[in-house]
Write a protein that holds these residues in place. Structure first.
Motif, PDB file in Angstrom:
ATOM      1  N   TRP A 501      -1.071  32.958  44.095  1.00 62.82           N
ATOM      2  CA  TRP A 501      -0.532  33.584  42.813  1.00 62.82           C
ATOM      3  C   TRP A 501      -1.398  34.922  42.383  1.00 62.82           C
ATOM      4  O   TRP A 501      -0.718  35.686  41.465  1.00 62.82           O
ATOM      5  CB  TRP A 501      -0.260  32.648  41.734  1.00 62.82           C
ATOM      6  CG  TRP A 501       0.440  31.638  41.814  1.00 62.82           C
ATOM      7  CD1 TRP A 501       1.081  31.016  42.714  1.00 62.82           C
ATOM      8  CD2 TRP A 501       0.950  31.032  40.781  1.00 62.82           C
ATOM      9  NE1 TRP A 501       2.183  30.224  42.411  1.00 62.82           N
ATOM     10  CE2 TRP A 501       2.042  30.175  41.126  1.00 62.82           C
ATOM     11  CE3 TRP A 501       0.748  30.821  39.363  1.00 62.82           C
ATOM     12  CZ2 TRP A 501       2.666  29.088  40.243  1.00 62.82           C
ATOM     13  CZ3 TRP A 501       1.541  29.974  38.385  1.00 62.82           C
ATOM     14  CH2 TRP A 501       2.371  28.993  38.863  1.00 62.82           C
ATOM     15  N   LEU A 502      -2.375  35.064  42.856  1.00 65.60           N
ATOM     16  CA  LEU A 502      -3.208  36.214  42.524  1.00 65.60           C
ATOM     17  C   LEU A 502      -2.566  37.564  42.733  1.00 65.60           C
ATOM     18  O   LEU A 502      -2.094  37.846  43.746  1.00 65.60           O
ATOM     19  CB  LEU A 502      -4.651  36.190  43.109  1.00 65.60           C
ATOM     20  CG  LEU A 502      -5.391  35.028  43.003  1.00 65.60           C
ATOM     21  CD1 LEU A 502      -7.013  35.266  43.846  1.00 65.60           C
ATOM     22  CD2 LEU A 502      -6.105  35.074  41.402  1.00 65.60           C
ATOM     23  N   PRO A 503      -2.673  38.225  41.442  1.00 65.80           N
ATOM     24  CA  PRO A 503      -1.851  39.566  41.498  1.00 65.80           C
ATOM     25  C   PRO A 503      -2.437  40.399  42.743  1.00 65.80           C
ATOM     26  O   PRO A 503      -3.748  40.347  43.133  1.00 65.80           O
ATOM     27  CB  PRO A 503      -2.042  40.325  40.246  1.00 65.80           C
ATOM     28  CG  PRO A 503      -2.336  39.141  39.510  1.00 65.80           C
ATOM     29  CD  PRO A 503      -2.889  38.300  40.369  1.00 65.80           C
ATOM     30  N   ASP A 504      -1.524  41.212  43.475  1.00 67.65           N
ATOM     31  CA  ASP A 504      -2.225  42.094  44.565  1.00 67.65           C
ATOM     32  C   ASP A 504      -2.909  43.383  44.086  1.00 67.65           C
ATOM     33  O   ASP A 504      -3.357  44.101  44.729  1.00 67.65           O
ATOM     34  CB  ASP A 504      -0.894  42.481  45.602  1.00 67.65           C
ATOM     35  CG  ASP A 504      -0.709  41.502  46.539  1.00 67.65           C
ATOM     36  OD1 ASP A 504      -0.858  40.349  46.110  1.00 67.65           O
ATOM     37  OD2 ASP A 504       0.022  41.817  47.627  1.00 67.65           O
ATOM     38  N   ALA A 505      -2.559  43.826  42.827  1.00 72.25           N
ATOM     39  CA  ALA A 505      -3.137  44.785  41.949  1.00 72.25           C
ATOM     40  C   ALA A 505      -2.985  44.822  40.525  1.00 72.25           C
ATOM     41  O   ALA A 505      -2.379  43.581  40.152  1.00 72.25           O
ATOM     42  CB  ALA A 505      -2.259  46.111  42.605  1.00 72.25           C
ATOM     43  N   CYS A 506      -3.955  45.481  39.896  1.00 73.52           N
ATOM     44  CA  CYS A 506      -4.057  45.304  38.507  1.00 73.52           C
ATOM     45  C   CYS A 506      -4.072  46.793  38.118  1.00 73.52           C
ATOM     46  O   CYS A 506      -4.930  47.657  38.420  1.00 73.52           O
ATOM     47  CB  CYS A 506      -5.284  44.372  37.965  1.00 73.52           C
ATOM     48  SG  CYS A 506      -5.308  44.533  36.054  1.00 73.52           S
ATOM     49  N   GLU A 507      -3.097  47.120  37.003  1.00 75.22           N
ATOM     50  CA  GLU A 507      -3.335  48.443  36.295  1.00 75.22           C
ATOM     51  C   GLU A 507      -3.487  48.532  34.943  1.00 75.22           C
ATOM     52  O   GLU A 507      -3.107  47.623  34.107  1.00 75.22           O
ATOM     53  CB  GLU A 507      -1.897  49.167  36.495  1.00 75.22           C
ATOM     54  CG  GLU A 507      -1.631  49.554  37.827  1.00 75.22           C
ATOM     55  CD  GLU A 507      -2.354  50.431  38.512  1.00 75.22           C
ATOM     56  OE1 GLU A 507      -2.866  51.518  37.841  1.00 75.22           O
ATOM     57  OE2 GLU A 507      -2.543  50.574  40.058  1.00 75.22           O
ATOM     58  N   LEU A 508      -4.590  49.274  34.455  1.00 72.46           N
ATOM     59  CA  LEU A 508      -4.853  49.401  33.135  1.00 72.46           C
ATOM     60  C   LEU A 508      -4.196  50.581  32.384  1.00 72.46           C
ATOM     61  O   LEU A 508      -3.976  51.449  32.801  1.00 72.46           O
ATOM     62  CB  LEU A 508      -6.547  49.367  32.882  1.00 72.46           C
ATOM     63  CG  LEU A 508      -7.213  48.309  32.992  1.00 72.46           C
ATOM     64  CD1 LEU A 508      -7.613  48.100  34.336  1.00 72.46           C
ATOM     65  CD2 LEU A 508      -8.536  48.111  32.063  1.00 72.46           C
ATOM     66  N   VAL A 509      -3.488  50.041  31.197  1.00 73.42           N
ATOM     67  CA  VAL A 509      -2.764  50.988  30.534  1.00 73.42           C
ATOM     68  C   VAL A 509      -3.219  51.069  29.056  1.00 73.42           C
ATOM     69  O   VAL A 509      -3.630  50.315  28.501  1.00 73.42           O
ATOM     70  CB  VAL A 509      -1.255  50.890  30.524  1.00 73.42           C
ATOM     71  CG1 VAL A 509      -0.932  50.746  32.055  1.00 73.42           C
ATOM     72  CG2 VAL A 509      -0.639  49.302  29.947  1.00 73.42           C
ATOM     73  N   GLU A 510      -2.755  52.072  28.302  1.00 71.20           N
ATOM     74  CA  GLU A 510      -3.391  52.090  27.023  1.00 71.20           C
ATOM     75  C   GLU A 510      -2.361  51.308  26.103  1.00 71.20           C
ATOM     76  O   GLU A 510      -2.805  50.754  25.225  1.00 71.20           O
ATOM     77  CB  GLU A 510      -2.820  53.545  26.305  1.00 71.20           C
ATOM     78  CG  GLU A 510      -3.738  54.637  26.885  1.00 71.20           C
ATOM     79  CD  GLU A 510      -5.042  54.583  26.596  1.00 71.20           C
ATOM     80  OE1 GLU A 510      -5.501  54.183  25.217  1.00 71.20           O
ATOM     81  OE2 GLU A 510      -6.182  54.670  27.297  1.00 71.20           O
ATOM     82  N   GLU A 511      -1.002  51.156  26.355  1.00 70.62           N
ATOM     83  CA  GLU A 511      -0.122  50.079  25.752  1.00 70.62           C
ATOM     84  C   GLU A 511       0.911  49.878  26.307  1.00 70.62           C
ATOM     85  O   GLU A 511       1.119  50.356  27.675  1.00 70.62           O
ATOM     86  CB  GLU A 511       0.260  50.772  24.229  1.00 70.62           C
ATOM     87  CG  GLU A 511       1.198  51.780  24.694  1.00 70.62           C
ATOM     88  CD  GLU A 511       1.723  52.522  23.252  1.00 70.62           C
ATOM     89  OE1 GLU A 511       1.408  52.034  22.361  1.00 70.62           O
ATOM     90  OE2 GLU A 511       2.540  53.388  23.150  1.00 70.62           O
TER      91      GLU A 511
END
Length: 536
Positions: A501-511
């Protein structure tokens, strides 16, 4: 054989009369747009409701007519909640945060004869006035001297209308199946759809909501519905609070501000409050930043979207038992409620956490079942996940102006049920991620990562993947002053969710994008990341 019980109808007038008789001197406090607070009693509120009913007659608003409101949580909106249905009309609450085109569609679809509007939303109506085919009156919720200027609309002052009327009114005998309220869904796919409530469904919903293992209000409570009155009757609170004679605190347009909420809770001795997770996040962020406390608030409920365990634990550190409820516009809205039971304390830490974030036990009056893709009913074993369907006396059988549906309402949620009636949402049908032929719960991943101290908000969506069909992408908003790395956040999930289940990627966003009712809009997120390229 006939029963020998009296034939009193279950209608909203019963709630009003009861509140006048047992709690006429209890306060209703409203935060106004100016920041000032208005105070009066239930007795004064219902006297003004009678004046309003006389004004509705004077305006020749038809029996059974839909009358729209575009307003925040305050005392005038409360008066409309009673005067409209108790005089035989329908209180049609409209979400002013919707797109203008949606607001116009909703007003026309309901064939509203009149609109009662807060001054700040008059410009919205000015842009729509040529599209509104059935509206005969626009009443601004203000005094005559406060009427905004408009060259396009003929505006009436609410206070001027009431001042011309007597506080005496002979309420009609309203049959319990008479429509009382109308609320439209947010319309994330297609046009919004109207849910038409009855007097009977509203009274039964209030009775069930006030059971001890649900909301369970008491006369000693001071109740703060942060959830808006324009969305599914503020989760029933204008009726639930009056039914028991509890003090009602209405936050006006300041509902999302942590400082205002803390001040209101402390000044008015609020003991129970209702809101979505983003509201509680704003409140706890403010409390931790300032060191302030909210000693009177002992219970609160979170609904609208999944509530992370980390948020429940944060609220607990501030002395608040944050309970989880589940419902939707189509269920009036309460369908299940999770109020902590003594046996929770016997569970180990992990199991207790898993129990506390469940959507709760189905309420009396609501039946639930799970079905698979072929429509076969699944066992209530706490492991089998399927499409959640519900039925009950405050569950809609169809949408306004449409053909009635089937015997069960399909909620669009994927869930599990256990033998004790506890329900756990695993995803929305449209949001569930299917990877390599297996299901992944985005909600479970979101709840797990929210325990990271640097995470303020998170959402997980499924995106197309060349090998697995779909894989999860995690999108995170960091807490102020923190800058977590993507690999750190994914690594934090190890051991908390299944490895695949671990995400293949993570993106950080302002909102994150939110819908008009405060939920994270995964539809908008999927559109934003539609062309996403997975890292090698």
């Amino acid at each position: 054989m006939q029963d020998l019980m009296m034939k009193d109808q279950l209608n909203i007038r019963m709630i009003m009369q009861h509140a006048e008789e047992i709690a006429g001197d209890v306060e209703i406090v409203s935060v106004l747009g100016t920041g000032q607070r208005h105070r009066y009693t239930y007795a004064a509120a219902f006297a003004r409701a009678r004046q309003l009913a006389n004004a509705l007659d004077r305006l020749e608003i038809s029996p059974g007519a839909r009358v729209a409101t575009l307003a925040w949580n305050d005392y005038r909106h409360f008066e409309l909640y009673y005067a409209l249905p108790c005089s035989g009309r329908v209180c049609h609450t409209i979400n002013p945060r919707l797109f203008a085109e949606q607001v116009a569609f909703i007003i026309n679809d309901a064939a509203d004869e009149a609109i009662f509007v807060d001054p700040q939303f008059v410009p919205l109506l000015e842009t729509l006035h040529e599209q509104l085919s059935d509206v005969r009156h626009i009443v601004v919720l203000c005094a005559e001297a406060e009427l905004p200027g408009s060259t396009l609309l003929e505006l009436k002052s609410y206070e001027a209308l009431l001042a011309a009327q007597t506080p005496h009114y002979d309420w009609p005998e309203v049959e319990e199946r008479t429509p009382s309220g109308l609320c439209y869904t947010s319309g994330t796919t297609g046009n919004p759809k109207g849910v038409l409530y009855s007097h009977r469904s509203t009274v039964l919903h209030s009775l069930a909501g006030n059971l001890a293992d649900a909301v369970g209000l008491r006369a000693s409570d001071s109740v703060l519905p942060i959830v808006p009155m324009f969305h599914v009757n503020a989760w029933g609170m204008p009726y639930n609070a009056a039914m028991v004679g509890a003090k009602l605190v209405l936050p006006g347009p300041k509902a999302g501000d942590g400082a205002t909420l803390a001040s209101l809770i402390n000044d008015e001795g609020v003991s129970f409050a209702l809101g979505v997770p983003t509201v509680w996040l704003a409140l706890t962020t403010y409390l931790e930043k300032t060191g302030e406390s909210i000693p009177s608030l002992t219970r609160a409920v979170s609904g609208g979207s999944a509530c992370p365990l980390a948020l429940i634990e944060t609220m607990q550190r501030h002395g608040v038992a944050l309970e989880v409820g589940w419902g939707m516009t189509e269920t009036s809205p309460l369908g299940s409620y999770n109020r902590e039971q003594p046996w929770y304390a016997q569970l180990d830490e992990r199991a207790r956490g898993e129990q506390r974030v469940k959507a709760g036990r189905q309420m009396f009056g609501v039946r639930m079942r799970l079905v698979d893709e072929q429509g076969a009913e699944l066992p209530r074993d706490g492991k089998s996940a399927g499409a959640l369907q519900v039925r009950g006396p405050w569950v809609c059988s169809g949408y306004f102006g449409k053909e009635p549906g089937g015997e069960w309402f399909d909620t669009g949620d994927v869930a599990m049920l256990d033998a004790q009636g506890y329900m756990q949402i695993t995803d929305r049908t449209k949001d569930v991620i299917k990877s390599g032929g297996e299901w992944i719960s985005s909600i479970d991943i979101e709840n797990a990562v929210m325990a990271h101290p640097a995470v303020a908000e998170a959402a997980v969506i499924g995106l197309a993947h060349p090998r697995w069909g779909e894989r999860p992408l995690m999108v995170v908003v960091a807490r102020p002053g923190h800058a977590p790395q993507s690999a750190e956040l994914i690594g934090f999930l190890e051991g908390k969710v299944a490895k695949w289940w671990l995400p293949d990627a993570c993106e950080l966003v302002e909102e994150l994008p939110h819908t008009a009712t405060g939920k994270v809009s995964k539809k908008d997120l999927r559109e934003r990341f539609a062309d996403y390229q997975w890292p090698n």
